[in-house]
Design a protein around this motif. Sequence first.
Motif, PDB file in Angstrom:
ATOM      1  N   VAL A 296       0.971  -1.320   0.094  1.00  0.00           N
ATOM      2  CA  VAL A 296      -0.345   0.030  -0.279  1.00  0.00           C
ATOM      3  C   VAL A 296       0.931   1.585   0.131  1.00  0.00           C
ATOM      4  CG1 VAL A 296      -1.350   1.156   1.681  1.00  0.00           C
ATOM      5  CG2 VAL A 296      -2.234  -1.043   1.346  1.00  0.00           C
ATOM      6  N   VAL A 297       1.990   1.164   1.372  1.00  0.00           N
ATOM      7  CA  VAL A 297       2.960   2.632   1.285  1.00  0.00           C
ATOM      8  C   VAL A 297       3.900   3.040   0.021  1.00  0.00           C
ATOM      9  CG1 VAL A 297       4.502   3.567   2.050  1.00  0.00           C
ATOM     10  CG2 VAL A 297       2.776   2.511   3.513  1.00  0.00           C
ATOM     11  N   SER A 298       3.935   1.169  -1.416  1.00  0.00           N
ATOM     12  CA  SER A 298       5.094   1.907  -1.947  1.00  0.00           C
ATOM     13  C   SER A 298       4.310   2.126  -3.096  1.00  0.00           C
ATOM     14  CB  SER A 298       4.960   0.865  -2.672  1.00  0.00           C
ATOM     15  OG  SER A 298       4.809  -0.609  -2.598  1.00  0.00           O
ATOM     16  N   VAL A 299       2.812   1.984  -2.919  1.00  0.00           N
ATOM     17  CA  VAL A 299       2.275   2.424  -4.376  1.00  0.00           C
ATOM     18  C   VAL A 299       1.555   3.343  -4.432  1.00  0.00           C
ATOM     19  CG1 VAL A 299      -0.086   1.892  -5.368  1.00  0.00           C
ATOM     20  CG2 VAL A 299       1.354  -0.172  -4.925  1.00  0.00           C
ATOM     21  N   PHE A 300       1.190   3.895  -3.203  1.00  0.00           N
ATOM     22  CA  PHE A 300       0.395   4.869  -3.122  1.00  0.00           C
ATOM     23  C   PHE A 300       1.605   6.263  -2.706  1.00  0.00           C
ATOM     24  CE2 PHE A 300      -0.607   8.322   0.307  1.00  0.00           C
ATOM     25  CZ  PHE A 300      -1.886   8.595   0.163  1.00  0.00           C
ATOM     26  N   THR A 301       2.644   6.087  -2.450  1.00  0.00           N
ATOM     27  CA  THR A 301       3.711   7.129  -1.905  1.00  0.00           C
ATOM     28  C   THR A 301       3.956   7.571  -3.508  1.00  0.00           C
ATOM     29  OG1 THR A 301       5.485   8.192  -1.520  1.00  0.00           O
ATOM     30  CG2 THR A 301       5.758   5.849  -2.363  1.00  0.00           C
ATOM     31  N   VAL A 302       3.517   6.887  -4.372  1.00  0.00           N
ATOM     32  CA  VAL A 302       4.264   7.212  -6.041  1.00  0.00           C
ATOM     33  C   VAL A 302       3.299   8.186  -6.963  1.00  0.00           C
ATOM     34  CG1 VAL A 302       5.911   6.508  -7.667  1.00  0.00           C
ATOM     35  CG2 VAL A 302       6.300   5.605  -6.221  1.00  0.00           C
ATOM     36  N   THR A 303       1.927   7.052  -6.695  1.00  0.00           N
ATOM     37  CA  THR A 303       0.923   6.939  -7.613  1.00  0.00           C
ATOM     38  C   THR A 303       0.222   8.244  -6.791  1.00  0.00           C
ATOM     39  OG1 THR A 303      -0.261   5.619  -6.694  1.00  0.00           O
ATOM     40  CG2 THR A 303       1.261   4.998  -8.602  1.00  0.00           C
ATOM     41  N   SER A 304       0.449   8.525  -6.127  1.00  0.00           N
ATOM     42  CA  SER A 304      -0.168   9.822  -5.084  1.00  0.00           C
ATOM     43  C   SER A 304      -0.107  11.366  -5.256  1.00  0.00           C
ATOM     44  CB  SER A 304      -0.168   9.708  -4.133  1.00  0.00           C
ATOM     45  OG  SER A 304       0.848  10.221  -3.042  1.00  0.00           O
TER      46      SER A 304
END
Lengths: 458, 402
Positions: free
Chosen positions: A70-78
């Motif tokens: 969740v964090v790795s995907v969220f941090t870049v996509t957001s």
Amino acid sequence: MRRIWAVAITTVRQALRMRIAVVFTVLLLVLLPVMAGSMSGDGTHKGRCQTFVSYGLSLTSLLLCLLTIVVSVFTVTSDIRNHQIFTVITKPLRRHEFILGKLLGVLVLDALLLTFFCGGIYGIVRYLPTHYGADPIARQQLNREFFTARASLKPMNPDVTAEARETFEKLRKQDEIPPEVFANELRRRQVMDWIIKQKRLEKRAAGVGERILWEFHNVRPVDPTENLFIRFKYDALPGSKTEMWGRWAVGPYDVFAYGAKPDRPIYDQVLRHSAGNFHEIQIPAVVVPADGHIALGFQNVPPNDTAIVFPLDDGVELLYQADTFGANFVRAAVMIFVRLVFLACLGILASTFVSFPVAIMFCLVIFFVATFSTFVVDSFNYLGDSIGGVYNYTVKPIVRMLPEFDKFNPAQYLVPARLIDLSVLAKAAGRMIGVEAPILLLLAIWIFSRRELARVTV
Amino acid sequence: MQYAVETFSLTKIFNDWWGRSKVFAVEDLHLKIRRNEVFGLLGPNGSGKTTTIKMLLGLLHPTRGRAVVLGGDSTSPKISTRIGFCPEESYLYRFLSARETLDFYGKLFSLPAEVRRMRTESLLDMVGLRAVANRPVGTYSKGMARRIGLAQALINDPDLLILDEPTTGLDPIGTRQIKDLILKLAERGKTILLCSHLLADVEDVCDRIAILYGGKVRAEGKVDELLRRSTGKQINTGPIGDDTLAQIRRLIESEDVECEITSPMDRLEAFFIRTVAEAQQQDQPTSGAVSTTRLGDFLTRSDTTEAVLDRLVDASVDNVPDTTEPATEPVAPAASPPPKADQDFLKRLTQAAKPVETTPVAPVQPAEPTPPDEIDIHILDRLARGDEAPEPPQPRPEKNDA
């Protein structure tokens, strides 16, 4: 490096302040003490500790894996979706530095949380015997069988291919193998596999009065004044007695195989155990010679009236203390961290080319396939047999490339107090961190360096 | 002369999902922005202003053509170290406080901790957010976030400042402050690319403008030249009597042209700033930004070495005209510092009872080029700063208000 670190620290702050990490942390903070108080295992102190460590580590690993995705995907996509990337990437920060910073941030967060929760589990499990008032004997047993790290050696299965082939030919000549089976390669192989298994079982079976001799190399107990353990399970014919007798002998291999004169004590005992259950026999480590080459003998003795068979996978193994529980626990945490590194790279890669929900789905599919990799690989192999070449050159390489989380499950080592050998750790890290994660990371950097960050599709 | 920004047939076509060309956002754009110039990029919504900026900064890849920023590729750290960018909205991390935000961007420029701290505090003072500097940016009003967005663009004291709609969401004092800042930075030799559709703002600060429509440049030139109307004249005076007024009217009407005489109006911006300043003097509490007219020290201050060099360069500028085309038309050197001289001049015009005689501004005759090897400001800059200094600022000619 300063720029990468700046991005990393901001990523950690993002995970903590946007309450993504907090949700997982609170969940673990609540669940772990509840588990420690409610799980009793088989009712013994050892069972309670084993159950807590097993479920505690598995839960921590699962939640941290999900958090990492969740964090790795969220941090870049957001950053891309909310356009913060516009003000960040226009600074003297190369795109690969941005990706490395994000990855480092996720890994720092993982390391912090993993250290915190593994420390918590370790502390709780150490305190459990005191909390439940374990007496000195129970504590001694715990120290011997749980709070330790024992190396595990299993005897090699002998090569029975030639014998199996001979039996196969014999059966064919006797027309006991139908022609349609013989004509079909898949079914022919299945028959052959079955014969090989039977032959191996024969080598692990002892009729009344018969004996089996196993050979072990490199037995290196940490302390020669301590004990070795033979962990075993045997089966008997249905309807026979539930309690069976056996003569167990352990000593230098040369003494058993070639009749050499023993220079140290030999263990030789007749013991009674129930069939179908696991048991452990304690043997003084003094029987182990300096070269670590020992033999384990078993004889099926009267008043038994039936043959005894040791199952192929876990019928017998030799355990000896090779390290401390604490050191083993650290290695278990490292094993979890290895999979987190892989998942962080996977999440970063997915977020460089797809949106948040798609990236999450993609990562979860990979995660669950890796968690049940043995089942998945076996299933594909079974299906692949019917489509031959197509399978071999398409699906098979992809399936083989996936990590195997289930083969590197730390709970399966800590519960039976087995040593997580550095070679096991190196194997896990070598594949996931040494090969797979760098490939994912390079791919992520390659895609991210080329994509238009302000792309508009009309 | 090397341009701060130069584009060559810059074109951007947006495609649909199937890769078919759908929208010509920018078409065949040839843009030349000189160093030490305040350049306004104007145009209605969707005219290609922001797309152009994104291509300049490497956030979009041109379909055709190319852009050169500060003599290179803006995505190169060597170049981007000298660029400040404030996008059309404050795209900031909502979870960071204002102080952490500026510190973060300072780290991206690899600024030493002490410099970061000093600049952060200076910028917080400048944008009037020191009192709320520890609050997460996500809790700020749009205007407050805008101020921090602007501050982050200045943390590196950039040579080229790209501002996309910088005054959107700002109160009039903030708007005035930004305009002052732009002028001040321009005085220090910075180049500013201002992208806006608030025409009054652009008119106040820009040397040159380009008007985009449909991705193409429809008009480009110096603001004064583009706006000057040769079909009429305007006379500003101080208080004069009705008799004098009647005489003037008769005199003008004798030329057979229409004459309209009105009393001058104060600008609402000036009135607003005055009102708020009075409230601040009474210590009226506010939970928002504190409006200041202060500018960041490091943005306005020249260090000792630079000051000496500036004097040296200024001294030579009067006699050594640039051999290439200057940013604005050269004018005769004024006796006093240029901005002050302008204000005094305007004051005299509005207060004196009698018309003031003005001296026509004569263009400077080009002189023989002087070899530039007398003072190598590059080398001296590098020696003074201990790092690789950017191109030296070109002497900025004063704006001709006549």
